[in-house]
Design a protein around this motif. Structure first.
Motif, PDB file in Angstrom:
ATOM      1  N   ASN A 221       0.802  -1.229   0.000  1.00  0.00           N
ATOM      2  CA  ASN A 221       0.000   0.000   0.000  1.00  0.00           C
ATOM      3  C   ASN A 221       0.837   1.283   0.000  1.00  0.00           C
ATOM      4  O   ASN A 221       0.477   2.279   0.626  1.00  0.00           O
ATOM      5  CB  ASN A 221      -0.962   0.022   1.199  1.00  0.00           C
ATOM      6  N   ARG A 222       1.948   1.258  -0.731  1.00  0.00           N
ATOM      7  CA  ARG A 222       2.755   2.468  -0.880  1.00  0.00           C
ATOM      8  C   ARG A 222       3.658   2.350  -2.093  1.00  0.00           C
ATOM      9  O   ARG A 222       3.902   1.252  -2.599  1.00  0.00           O
ATOM     10  CB  ARG A 222       3.597   2.738   0.368  1.00  0.00           C
ATOM     11  N   VAL A 223       4.155   3.488  -2.536  1.00  0.00           N
ATOM     12  CA  VAL A 223       5.127   3.548  -3.623  1.00  0.00           C
ATOM     13  C   VAL A 223       6.515   3.282  -3.041  1.00  0.00           C
ATOM     14  O   VAL A 223       6.794   3.628  -1.886  1.00  0.00           O
ATOM     15  CB  VAL A 223       5.063   4.928  -4.308  1.00  0.00           C
ATOM     16  N   GLY A 224       7.397   2.672  -3.833  1.00  0.00           N
ATOM     17  CA  GLY A 224       8.728   2.344  -3.346  1.00  0.00           C
ATOM     18  C   GLY A 224       9.637   3.542  -3.213  1.00  0.00           C
ATOM     19  O   GLY A 224       9.479   4.555  -3.902  1.00  0.00           O
ATOM     20  N   GLU A 225      10.609   3.430  -2.317  1.00  0.00           N
ATOM     21  CA  GLU A 225      11.660   4.429  -2.137  1.00  0.00           C
ATOM     22  C   GLU A 225      12.955   3.873  -2.729  1.00  0.00           C
ATOM     23  O   GLU A 225      13.234   2.676  -2.601  1.00  0.00           O
ATOM     24  CB  GLU A 225      11.861   4.748  -0.656  1.00  0.00           C
ATOM     25  N   LEU A 226      13.742   4.728  -3.362  1.00  0.00           N
ATOM     26  CA  LEU A 226      14.924   4.260  -4.094  1.00  0.00           C
ATOM     27  C   LEU A 226      15.899   3.407  -3.261  1.00  0.00           C
ATOM     28  O   LEU A 226      16.451   2.434  -3.789  1.00  0.00           O
ATOM     29  CB  LEU A 226      15.650   5.456  -4.717  1.00  0.00           C
ATOM     30  N   PRO A 227      16.132   3.724  -1.984  1.00  0.00           N
ATOM     31  CA  PRO A 227      17.036   2.855  -1.217  1.00  0.00           C
ATOM     32  C   PRO A 227      16.572   1.394  -1.168  1.00  0.00           C
ATOM     33  O   PRO A 227      17.385   0.487  -0.967  1.00  0.00           O
ATOM     34  CB  PRO A 227      17.024   3.488   0.181  1.00  0.00           C
ATOM     35  N   GLU A 228      15.255   1.166  -1.381  1.00  0.00           N
ATOM     36  CA  GLU A 228      14.739  -0.201  -1.332  1.00  0.00           C
ATOM     37  C   GLU A 228      15.116  -1.010  -2.574  1.00  0.00           C
ATOM     38  O   GLU A 228      14.954  -2.239  -2.584  1.00  0.00           O
ATOM     39  CB  GLU A 228      13.226  -0.171  -1.149  1.00  0.00           C
ATOM     40  N   LEU A 229      15.631  -0.357  -3.598  1.00  0.00           N
ATOM     41  CA  LEU A 229      16.180  -1.054  -4.762  1.00  0.00           C
ATOM     42  C   LEU A 229      17.673  -1.325  -4.606  1.00  0.00           C
ATOM     43  O   LEU A 229      18.208  -2.254  -5.210  1.00  0.00           O
ATOM     44  CB  LEU A 229      15.964  -0.232  -6.031  1.00  0.00           C
ATOM     45  N   VAL A 230      18.340  -0.503  -3.818  1.00  0.00           N
ATOM     46  CA  VAL A 230      19.790  -0.623  -3.684  1.00  0.00           C
ATOM     47  C   VAL A 230      20.169  -1.948  -3.016  1.00  0.00           C
ATOM     48  O   VAL A 230      21.072  -2.656  -3.477  1.00  0.00           O
ATOM     49  CB  VAL A 230      20.365   0.568  -2.889  1.00  0.00           C
ATOM     50  N   GLY A 231      19.470  -2.303  -1.942  1.00  0.00           N
ATOM     51  CA  GLY A 231      19.801  -3.538  -1.222  1.00  0.00           C
ATOM     52  C   GLY A 231      19.751  -4.777  -2.096  1.00  0.00           C
ATOM     53  O   GLY A 231      20.700  -5.572  -2.107  1.00  0.00           O
ATOM     54  N   PRO A 232      18.663  -4.992  -2.856  1.00  0.00           N
ATOM     55  CA  PRO A 232      18.611  -6.165  -3.729  1.00  0.00           C
ATOM     56  C   PRO A 232      19.741  -6.196  -4.761  1.00  0.00           C
ATOM     57  O   PRO A 232      20.279  -7.266  -5.061  1.00  0.00           O
ATOM     58  CB  PRO A 232      17.245  -6.031  -4.403  1.00  0.00           C
ATOM     59  N   VAL A 233      20.102  -5.048  -5.320  1.00  0.00           N
ATOM     60  CA  VAL A 233      21.170  -5.021  -6.323  1.00  0.00           C
ATOM     61  C   VAL A 233      22.520  -5.317  -5.687  1.00  0.00           C
ATOM     62  O   VAL A 233      23.327  -6.092  -6.233  1.00  0.00           O
ATOM     63  CB  VAL A 233      21.179  -3.671  -7.072  1.00  0.00           C
ATOM     64  N   VAL A 234      22.788  -4.728  -4.518  1.00  0.00           N
ATOM     65  CA  VAL A 234      24.046  -5.021  -3.820  1.00  0.00           C
ATOM     66  C   VAL A 234      24.112  -6.506  -3.467  1.00  0.00           C
ATOM     67  O   VAL A 234      25.156  -7.155  -3.619  1.00  0.00           O
ATOM     68  CB  VAL A 234      24.189  -4.148  -2.557  1.00  0.00           C
ATOM     69  N   PHE A 235      23.003  -7.077  -3.024  1.00  0.00           N
ATOM     70  CA  PHE A 235      22.953  -8.517  -2.733  1.00  0.00           C
ATOM     71  C   PHE A 235      23.360  -9.337  -3.956  1.00  0.00           C
ATOM     72  O   PHE A 235      24.212 -10.232  -3.873  1.00  0.00           O
ATOM     73  CB  PHE A 235      21.537  -8.900  -2.290  1.00  0.00           C
ATOM     74  N   LEU A 236      22.773  -9.041  -5.114  1.00  0.00           N
ATOM     75  CA  LEU A 236      23.065  -9.813  -6.321  1.00  0.00           C
ATOM     76  C   LEU A 236      24.500  -9.604  -6.800  1.00  0.00           C
ATOM     77  O   LEU A 236      25.056 -10.475  -7.476  1.00  0.00           O
ATOM     78  CB  LEU A 236      22.079  -9.441  -7.427  1.00  0.00           C
ATOM     79  N   CYS A 237      25.093  -8.468  -6.468  1.00  0.00           N
ATOM     80  CA  CYS A 237      26.468  -8.179  -6.893  1.00  0.00           C
ATOM     81  C   CYS A 237      27.521  -8.708  -5.923  1.00  0.00           C
ATOM     82  O   CYS A 237      28.705  -8.763  -6.269  1.00  0.00           O
ATOM     83  CB  CYS A 237      26.657  -6.667  -7.050  1.00  0.00           C
ATOM     84  N   SER A 238      27.112  -9.083  -4.732  1.00  0.00           N
ATOM     85  CA  SER A 238      28.061  -9.455  -3.680  1.00  0.00           C
ATOM     86  C   SER A 238      28.175 -10.973  -3.541  1.00  0.00           C
ATOM     87  O   SER A 238      27.450 -11.739  -4.179  1.00  0.00           O
ATOM     88  CB  SER A 238      27.607  -8.863  -2.349  1.00  0.00           C
ATOM     89  N   GLU A 239      29.060 -11.382  -2.646  1.00  0.00           N
ATOM     90  CA  GLU A 239      29.212 -12.810  -2.361  1.00  0.00           C
ATOM     91  C   GLU A 239      27.940 -13.394  -1.768  1.00  0.00           C
ATOM     92  O   GLU A 239      27.689 -14.595  -1.870  1.00  0.00           O
ATOM     93  CB  GLU A 239      30.394 -13.032  -1.416  1.00  0.00           C
ATOM     94  N   ALA A 240      27.118 -12.551  -1.165  1.00  0.00           N
ATOM     95  CA  ALA A 240      25.866 -13.035  -0.592  1.00  0.00           C
ATOM     96  C   ALA A 240      24.948 -13.619  -1.658  1.00  0.00           C
ATOM     97  O   ALA A 240      24.130 -14.491  -1.372  1.00  0.00           O
ATOM     98  CB  ALA A 240      25.151 -11.900   0.155  1.00  0.00           C
ATOM     99  N   GLY A 241      25.088 -13.135  -2.886  1.00  0.00           N
ATOM    100  CA  GLY A 241      24.255 -13.622  -3.981  1.00  0.00           C
ATOM    101  C   GLY A 241      24.980 -14.527  -4.944  1.00  0.00           C
ATOM    102  O   GLY A 241      24.550 -14.696  -6.101  1.00  0.00           O
ATOM    103  N   SER A 242      26.065 -15.151  -4.497  1.00  0.00           N
ATOM    104  CA  SER A 242      26.949 -15.883  -5.408  1.00  0.00           C
ATOM    105  C   SER A 242      26.327 -17.125  -6.040  1.00  0.00           C
ATOM    106  O   SER A 242      26.807 -17.600  -7.070  1.00  0.00           O
ATOM    107  CB  SER A 242      28.243 -16.278  -4.676  1.00  0.00           C
ATOM    108  N   TYR A 243      25.247 -17.655  -5.444  1.00  0.00           N
ATOM    109  CA  TYR A 243      24.631 -18.860  -6.009  1.00  0.00           C
ATOM    110  C   TYR A 243      23.275 -18.551  -6.648  1.00  0.00           C
ATOM    111  O   TYR A 243      22.455 -19.437  -6.865  1.00  0.00           O
ATOM    112  CB  TYR A 243      24.480 -19.935  -4.919  1.00  0.00           C
ATOM    113  N   VAL A 244      23.063 -17.294  -6.973  1.00  0.00           N
ATOM    114  CA  VAL A 244      21.819 -16.859  -7.605  1.00  0.00           C
ATOM    115  C   VAL A 244      22.129 -16.420  -9.031  1.00  0.00           C
ATOM    116  O   VAL A 244      22.958 -15.524  -9.247  1.00  0.00           O
ATOM    117  CB  VAL A 244      21.170 -15.681  -6.844  1.00  0.00           C
TER     118      VAL A 244
END
Length: 260
Positions: A221-244
């Protein structure tokens, strides 16, 4: 003995390229990657916008390059990638964010509109992925590519048929590149945003009736804020997302489980 299972989200020592980095989502992602430790090469057609993003990255103590580039031109894309390699010697991360839309009804779309949107949204992402993917393969260190798609690539929206077609194609391109390049250690994923507060959505989000329609199909029930996109992208770029790899992560407040 204490066993540590939390993988690292730190991107220190990584070199990233972000397209459409002058404003909105691209600017937020570029600064977010720098906050995580990466040096960031900034691509856009408008140099003034890139200078503002670069200033924010410099304040974080990270290196940056301003690369005014027409991402629909193979020659300019190749020259830009070669310059990053000359300057920094590697490319670890690529964020394909450049995009645009022309809101024409299907019966009114012109050939020129079709080609412009296709070139800007899809062709550019493929050319950059191809040029950077080749360098990643040659370096033999793997890499991460994240394509910024949209919920419009998954569900039918009143956003324009050509825009939706490019975003759906980007999701499928992500899967095929992940399939082909996994053997080189290259992870390819995409992000599918719903509405976020950016300069491009400002006019639409000023329409109370339009926002009411958006929120009606958004469980959070709200529009997204830009910082909420940063976390997912950093996850996919980091070792945390290495098997995705080959995945599209919809960052949409739950919109795609509802429909519109």
């Amino acid at each position: 003995m204490i066993h540590m299972f939390l993988p690292s989200f730190n991107l220190s020592g990584k070199v990233a390229i972000v397209t459409g980095a002058g404003r909105g989502i691209g600017r937020a992602l570029a600064i977010g990657l720098a906050e995580a430790g990466a040096d960031v090469a900034l691509i856009s057609r408008t140099e003034a916008d890139l200078e503002r993003t670069a200033a924010s990255i410099h304040e974080l103590g990270r290196r940056t390059l301003i690369l005014q580039t027409d991402v629909t031109s193979r020659e300019q894309v190749r020259d830009t990638v070669e310059r990053v390699m000359r300057e920094w010697g590697e490319i670890d991360l690529l964020i394909n964010n450049a995009g645009m839309n022309i809101r024409s009804k299907a019966l009114d779309v012109t050939d020129e509109e079709w080609q412009t949107i296709m070139d800007t949204n899809l062709k550019s992402a493929f050319m950059l992925s191809q040029e950077v993917g080749q360098r990643m393969k040659e370096m033999n260190n793997g890499g991460r590519i994240v394509n910024i798609s949209s919920v419009a690539g998954h569900v039918a929206l009143r956003t324009g048929v050509v825009y939706a077609a490019t975003k759906a194609a980007m999701i499928q391109m992500t899967k095929v590149l992940a399939m082909e390049w996994g053997k080189y250690g290259i992870n390819v994923n995409s992000i599918g945003p719903w509405y976020f507060k950016t300069p491009l959505t400002e006019k639409l989000l000023a329409d109370e009736d339009y926002v009411r329609d958006i929120l009606a199909v958004t469980p959070l029930n709200r529009v997204g804020e830009l910082p909420e996109l940063v976390g997912p992208v950093v996850f996919l770029c980091s070792e945390a997302g290495s098997y995705v790899t080959g995945q599209t992560l919809f960052v949409d407040g739950g919109m795609t489980i509802h429909g519109f």
